[in-house]
Design an enzyme around this catalytic site. Structure first.
Site, mmCIF file in Angstrom:
data_model
loop_
_atom_site.group_PDB
_atom_site.id
_atom_site.type_symbol
_atom_site.label_atom_id
_atom_site.label_comp_id
_atom_site.label_asym_id
_atom_site.label_seq_id
_atom_site.Cartn_x
_atom_site.Cartn_y
_atom_site.Cartn_z
ATOM 1 N N LYS A 66 0.825 -1.223 0.000
ATOM 2 C CA LYS A 66 0.000 0.000 0.000
ATOM 3 C C LYS A 66 0.859 1.273 0.000
ATOM 4 C CE LYS A 66 -4.043 -2.110 2.134
ATOM 5 N NZ LYS A 66 -5.088 -2.014 3.163
ATOM 6 N N ASP A 103 -10.123 2.388 2.652
ATOM 7 C CA ASP A 103 -10.264 1.570 3.866
ATOM 8 C C ASP A 103 -11.068 2.275 4.959
ATOM 9 O OD1 ASP A 103 -8.853 -0.649 2.925
ATOM 10 O OD2 ASP A 103 -6.919 0.186 3.532
ATOM 11 N N ALA A 132 -2.957 -0.048 9.274
ATOM 12 C CA ALA A 132 -4.410 -0.220 9.367
ATOM 13 C C ALA A 132 -5.021 0.935 10.162
ATOM 14 C CB ALA A 132 -4.740 -1.565 10.012
ATOM 15 N N GLY A 241 -14.143 -7.774 10.681
ATOM 16 C CA GLY A 241 -14.018 -6.724 9.672
ATOM 17 C C GLY A 241 -14.440 -7.131 8.275
HETATM 18 P P1 ATR Z 1 -0.629 -3.073 9.443
HETATM 19 O O1 ATR Z 1 -0.235 -2.369 8.192
HETATM 20 O O2 ATR Z 1 -1.471 -4.312 9.241
HETATM 21 O O3 ATR Z 1 -1.202 -2.169 10.473
HETATM 22 P P2 ATR Z 1 1.919 -2.997 10.744
HETATM 23 O O4 ATR Z 1 2.177 -1.648 10.198
HETATM 24 O O5 ATR Z 1 3.027 -4.002 10.733
HETATM 25 O O6 ATR Z 1 0.724 -3.703 9.992
HETATM 26 O O7 ATR Z 1 1.373 -2.818 12.230
HETATM 27 C C1 ATR Z 1 1.016 -3.906 13.017
HETATM 28 C C2 ATR Z 1 0.446 -3.385 14.336
HETATM 29 O O8 ATR Z 1 0.018 -4.513 15.098
HETATM 30 C C3 ATR Z 1 1.452 -2.638 15.204
HETATM 31 O O9 ATR Z 1 0.776 -1.644 15.922
HETATM 32 C C4 ATR Z 1 1.942 -3.749 16.149
HETATM 33 O O10 ATR Z 1 2.426 -3.291 17.374
HETATM 34 P P3 ATR Z 1 3.966 -2.760 17.532
HETATM 35 O O11 ATR Z 1 3.976 -1.391 16.942
HETATM 36 O O12 ATR Z 1 4.215 -2.766 18.972
HETATM 37 O O13 ATR Z 1 4.798 -3.744 16.764
HETATM 38 C C5 ATR Z 1 0.674 -4.519 16.364
HETATM 39 N N1 ATR Z 1 0.845 -5.921 16.770
HETATM 40 C C6 ATR Z 1 1.286 -6.942 16.006
HETATM 41 N N2 ATR Z 1 1.258 -8.105 16.704
HETATM 42 C C7 ATR Z 1 0.778 -7.790 17.941
HETATM 43 C C8 ATR Z 1 0.530 -8.547 19.130
HETATM 44 N N3 ATR Z 1 0.735 -9.869 19.175
HETATM 45 N N4 ATR Z 1 0.030 -7.902 20.200
HETATM 46 C C9 ATR Z 1 -0.203 -6.566 20.167
HETATM 47 N N5 ATR Z 1 0.031 -5.788 19.089
HETATM 48 C C10 ATR Z 1 0.521 -6.384 17.993
#
Ligand code: ATR
Length: 275
Positions: A66, A103, A132, A241
């Protein structure tokens, strides 16, 4: 063969977009060809050049491209600019490719029209500070959401996001919280924008975070682990979602075909398929 429309991502085999767009197209009596194109890392702009060069008209773009699509577009609409990400590309007059982000509109439409949750004056906690979450903040505020608290595992990332949107929308009530403290915050609705549904570990959030609140998971189907968990912890309601997916597709369809399809049939059919 014409390659009118496609979704690009990696992986992309699971994408429901071809099916959703084909349901919309038959409702609107529009003939279209829509395919899935798997693109390897670093190859997005070559793949998009090839697609549009062969007469492609519109692309949906999914994880992880994206931001590449944002860089690729010759011009951006406001929501794409604010989100820093593009999920819809459209070839227009003179071959110029415009970038859009549908989105956030998809989420707003699903919350209000399908689930009947009032956004005007609502206080929201959004979990996660990744792409997201970034894509939905402005459309939610534009619908009159009173306050958004961004709670993230890594607090610095939530602070950076709040800093960015506070500059973009002066006066918006945006604040930051750690995931651990989020249960203490005043809110009506909790929206999961993290990717925790993709991992298999236990959900270690406090049950008080969701108890007595409406909960929404931007993930759907088997990945909607947050919604499933919340419904067992006393959430007033907990939904996945899928509706956001369908509604963002309807917004893309409207950009390409100038008609917004009714989404109920697609929602029912895909729900039946994925459970
Ligand atoms: P996306 O584009 O899908 O939002 P991303 O930019 O990689 O993907 O962001 C993933 C989000 O999910 C982040 O906020 C991440 O938290 P961190 O910033 O601390 O990494 C969060 N996330 C992923 N796995 C998680 C988990 N098991 N528990 C809590 N937060 C999680």
């Amino acid at each position: 063969m014409s390659r009118d429309y496609a979704v690009m991502g990696f992986p992309v085999s699971h994408s429901l977009s071809p099916e959703i767009h084909s349901i919309f197209a038959s409702q609107e009596k529009i003939k279209l060809h829509y395919e899935k194109i798997e693109v390897s890392s670093g190859s997005f702009s070559d793949a998009a050049d090839a697609f549009f060069g062969q007469g492609g008209l519109g692309l949906n773009v999914t994880v992880p491209f994206k931001v590449d699509a944002y860089a690729y577009a010759s011009r951006l609409n406001d929501l794409a600019e604010q989100a820093g990400a593009v999920n819809t590309l459209a070839r227009g007059e003179g071959g110029l490719v415009s970038g859009h982000n549908t989105d956030g509109l998809g989420l707003v439409r699903d919350l209000e029209a399908r689930h009947g949750w009032a956004l005007n004056g609502a206080r929201l906690i959004i979990l996660g500070a990744g792409g997201a979450t970034r894509g939905v903040i402005v459309p939610l505020l534009a619908r009159g959401v009173e306050e958004i608290i961004i709670a993230n595992r890594t607090v610095d990332k939530a602070e950076a996001l709040v800093g960015l949107f506070s500059t973009l929308m002066p006066g918006a009530k945006l604040s930051v919280c750690s995931l651990a403290d989020a249960a203490e915050c005043e809110a009506d609705v909790v929206i999961n924008g993290t990717s925790l549904g993709l991992s298999s570990g236990d959900i270690t959030l406090a049950p008080e975070l969701v108890r007595g609140r409406h909960c929404y998971d931007m993930s759907y189907g088997n990945n909607a682990r947050f919604a499933h968990w919340a419904s067992h912890q006393g959430a007033i309601s907990a939904v996945d979602g899928l509706g956001m997916l369908i509604e963002q597709a309807a917004e893309s369809f409207a950009i390409w075909h100038q008609v917004r399809p009714d989404t109920n049939l697609a929602f029912a059919k895909i729900r039946e398929q994925i459970g």
